[in-house]
Design an enzyme around this catalytic site. Structure first.
Site, mmCIF file in Angstrom:
data_model
loop_
_atom_site.group_PDB
_atom_site.id
_atom_site.type_symbol
_atom_site.label_atom_id
_atom_site.label_comp_id
_atom_site.label_asym_id
_atom_site.label_seq_id
_atom_site.Cartn_x
_atom_site.Cartn_y
_atom_site.Cartn_z
ATOM 1 N N CYS A 27 55.160 56.938 16.328
ATOM 2 C CA CYS A 27 54.929 58.361 16.493
ATOM 3 C C CYS A 27 53.893 58.632 17.557
ATOM 4 O O CYS A 27 53.088 57.781 17.910
ATOM 5 C CB CYS A 27 54.431 58.979 15.176
ATOM 6 S SG CYS A 27 55.476 58.694 13.758
ATOM 7 N N GLY A 54 58.073 58.283 20.410
ATOM 8 C CA GLY A 54 58.985 58.706 19.355
ATOM 9 C C GLY A 54 60.029 59.665 19.873
ATOM 10 O O GLY A 54 59.692 60.681 20.477
ATOM 11 N N ASN A 129 50.482 59.024 12.765
ATOM 12 C CA ASN A 129 51.031 57.855 13.450
ATOM 13 C C ASN A 129 50.455 56.618 12.783
ATOM 14 O O ASN A 129 49.238 56.475 12.687
ATOM 15 C CB ASN A 129 50.654 57.860 14.934
ATOM 16 C CG ASN A 129 51.036 56.558 15.617
ATOM 17 O OD1 ASN A 129 52.068 55.976 15.325
ATOM 18 N ND2 ASN A 129 50.202 56.103 16.534
ATOM 19 N N GLY A 130 51.320 55.728 12.316
ATOM 20 C CA GLY A 130 50.851 54.500 11.698
ATOM 21 C C GLY A 130 51.657 54.138 10.477
ATOM 22 O O GLY A 130 52.763 54.633 10.263
ATOM 23 N N TYR A 276 53.116 46.744 25.916
ATOM 24 C CA TYR A 276 54.354 47.516 25.986
ATOM 25 C C TYR A 276 54.228 48.969 25.571
ATOM 26 O O TYR A 276 54.768 49.854 26.229
ATOM 27 C CB TYR A 276 55.419 46.838 25.107
ATOM 28 C CG TYR A 276 56.723 47.605 24.999
ATOM 29 C CD1 TYR A 276 57.683 47.495 25.992
ATOM 30 C CD2 TYR A 276 56.978 48.438 23.916
ATOM 31 C CE1 TYR A 276 58.867 48.209 25.911
ATOM 32 C CE2 TYR A 276 58.161 49.154 23.828
ATOM 33 C CZ TYR A 276 59.110 49.033 24.822
ATOM 34 O OH TYR A 276 60.268 49.736 24.745
#
Length: 496
Positions: A27, A54, A129-130, A276
């Site tokens: 996310c 995302g 996010n996570g 990345y």
């Protein structure tokens, strides 16, 4: 914590390239409090900059001081929002989210920000996010707080209710306001989390004590901005101030910005952000990602030299490292592959004929550049191996004399429990095969990875302050043994 008790299961079989998108972060989050600004448009463009984190759904919640309005839907940011939708979101505070899901449910109810009523009569909008690793404990606590809670139990840790669980806990502890609830709930969360949330009058942000994924603070002339990456600040003209510290809670209200700690910092930033995940133009831990990836390429060249005529990247993720490899090796750099940037998730199932075309949907070789050449192909990682298999085959069909694959990260040996969509351990190619066996399976002339020591040196952060668990199995936070074994077999694919 060392996780190494689960046997590797890997047949070496390759899967269809259409089903191998590579590693993905879950996310992107964005928050802004800027009275007098068009905050819905600021949030829209901020999410646009975070779209790489995302592509499943997107949403924006805006508070006008009295009520919170949420617009969210499935699709890319540009598909979910138009001028009319943004014009309906008027206020001074906004929380935005773009989501990537895999094995978890994928539908409107799972899109974020999550909206939740609070016990003090106000409301909450939350973006996350996570991935949390102690959801069983949190569910038990929620049940004790409210035995009639309707929050669905997480049958698996990678289900899609991490965010709903956090929102419910904040709601159940909000008698004295959201700020007091945050002080009570945040110390009990274990795992990776970057949270941006608000009630009608105040914007909040919090980052887990390990700082596993990035979260940054920016300044506008009229307010403050929180985002997953600094590139989102750049696109809206905000000034980068600093990273949100691990274990820090930020509060932005009428009195300005305040900061406090809810847990001691224990930094272990995700090394794969540098390889990345993050945008090349973002700053992470004080260094521009593009320059870090070039340095990774230089180290890769020094560690894995081979005679060749041309260095080419697998675009776009392999490009900076390929540039660095070419510089260090003295071998010319070339653009031998063209990427179709508009290929995303599709609900149209390819026929067998189209499946045989495989990777050509996303990449196509420039025959005049590569024909007759001994190629060094630089990519960011190998997860299952089927993408590289299809790529090597395609390059040979286009006339490459030799194909030497070089990988800008070590072999991926362990699943991620903190919000990155790697394959399950049973599907990962590296645990079951040697490098030579992987080389034969993808059809390359040679294959080599950067060493973990070389990667860490290139990133420029001591290994004790990084999470390298997908490479070495050393997880920086506790993972319940039952969950670890289960997820190593099923996958750890869940941001809230």
């Amino acid at each position: 914590m060392k996780f190494g008790d689960t046997a590797a299961i890997n047949s070496g079989d390759t899967l269809d390239v259409f089903d191998d998108p590579g590693p993905r972060d879950k996310c992107g989050v964005f928050g802004v409090r800027a009275p007098g600004e068009e905050i819905s448009k600021l949030t829209y463009f901020g999410l646009f900059a975070l779209q790489h984190r995302g592509q499943e759904s997107a949403g924006i919640a805006v508070s006008n001081g009295e009520r919170i309005t949420v617009v969210k839907d499935m699709g890319l940011v540009s598909q979910v929002f138009n001028e009319a939708a943004l014009a309906s979101l008027c206020g001074d505070i906004a929380v935005g989210h773009c989501r990537y899901s895999t094995n978890g449910a994928s539908g409107w109810n799972d899109a974020q920000p999550t909206f939740q009523g609070l016990r003090n009569g106000h409301a909450l909008a939350l973006a996350h996010n996570g991935n949390l690793t102690n959801t069983d404990e949190l569910e038990t606590w929620l049940g004790a707080l409210n035995q009639t809670s309707q929050v669905p139990r997480k049958v698996r840790m990678d289900s899609t209710s991490d965010t709903a669980l956090v929102a419910a806990l904040l709601s159940e502890t909000s008698e004295n306001g959201l700020e007091a609830a945050a002080r009570q709930v945040l110390p009990k969360l274990v795992g990776a989390f970057c949270l941006v949330f608000c009630d009608e009058t105040t914007l909040f942000a919090a980052r887990d004590p390990q700082g596993l994924h990035p979260l940054v603070l920016g300044r506008l002339s009229s307010g403050w901005v929180i985002a997953s990456e600094s590139s989102a600040l750049d696109i809206i003209g905000a000034t980068f101030i600093r990273e949100v510290e691990p274990g820090e809670l930020i509060i932005v209200d009428d009195d300005g910005l305040r900061s406090e700690r809810f847990a001691p910092a224990d930094p272990h930033g995700c090394v794969f952000e540098h390889v990345y995940l993050a945008r090349p133009d973002s700053l992470v831990s004080g260094r521009r990602i593009h320059l870090v990836r070039q340095e990774i390429g230089r180290t890769l060249a020094m560690e894995t030299a081979v005679d060749a005529d041309l260095v080419i990247p697998t675009p776009e993720s392999g490009t900076p490292s390929a540039i660095g490899y070419a510089e260090a090796s003295g071998i010319p750099y070339g653009q031998g592959l063209v990427k179709n940037s508009y290929v995303g998730r599709t609900f149209i199932q390819p026929s067998q004929t189209l499946r045989q075309l495989g990777i050509r949907l996303k990449l196509n070789p420039i025959r005049d550049v590569i024909e007759g050449k001994r190629l060094i192909v630089v990519d960011d990682s190998i997860v299952r191996g089927n993408t590289q298999n299809a790529l090597v085959k395609m390059l040979r069909e286009a006339g490459a004399a030799e194909v030497h694959v070089r990988i800008a990260s070590p072999p991926v040996l362990w699943p991620c429990f903190f919000g990155i969509d790697f394959a399950t351990r049973a599907e990962l190619i590296a645990p079951g095969l040697s490098v030579d066996e992987i080389c034969r399976s993808i059809g390359a002339d040679t294959l080599a990875y950067i060493s973990l020591e070389g990667l860490v040196a290139s990133v420029g952060i001591p290994q004790r302050k990084l999470c390298c668990a997908c490479f070495d199995g050393n997880y920086p936070v506790r993972i319940p043994a039952k969950r670890a074994i289960q997820l190593s077999q099923e996958g750890a694919n869940g941001c809230g």
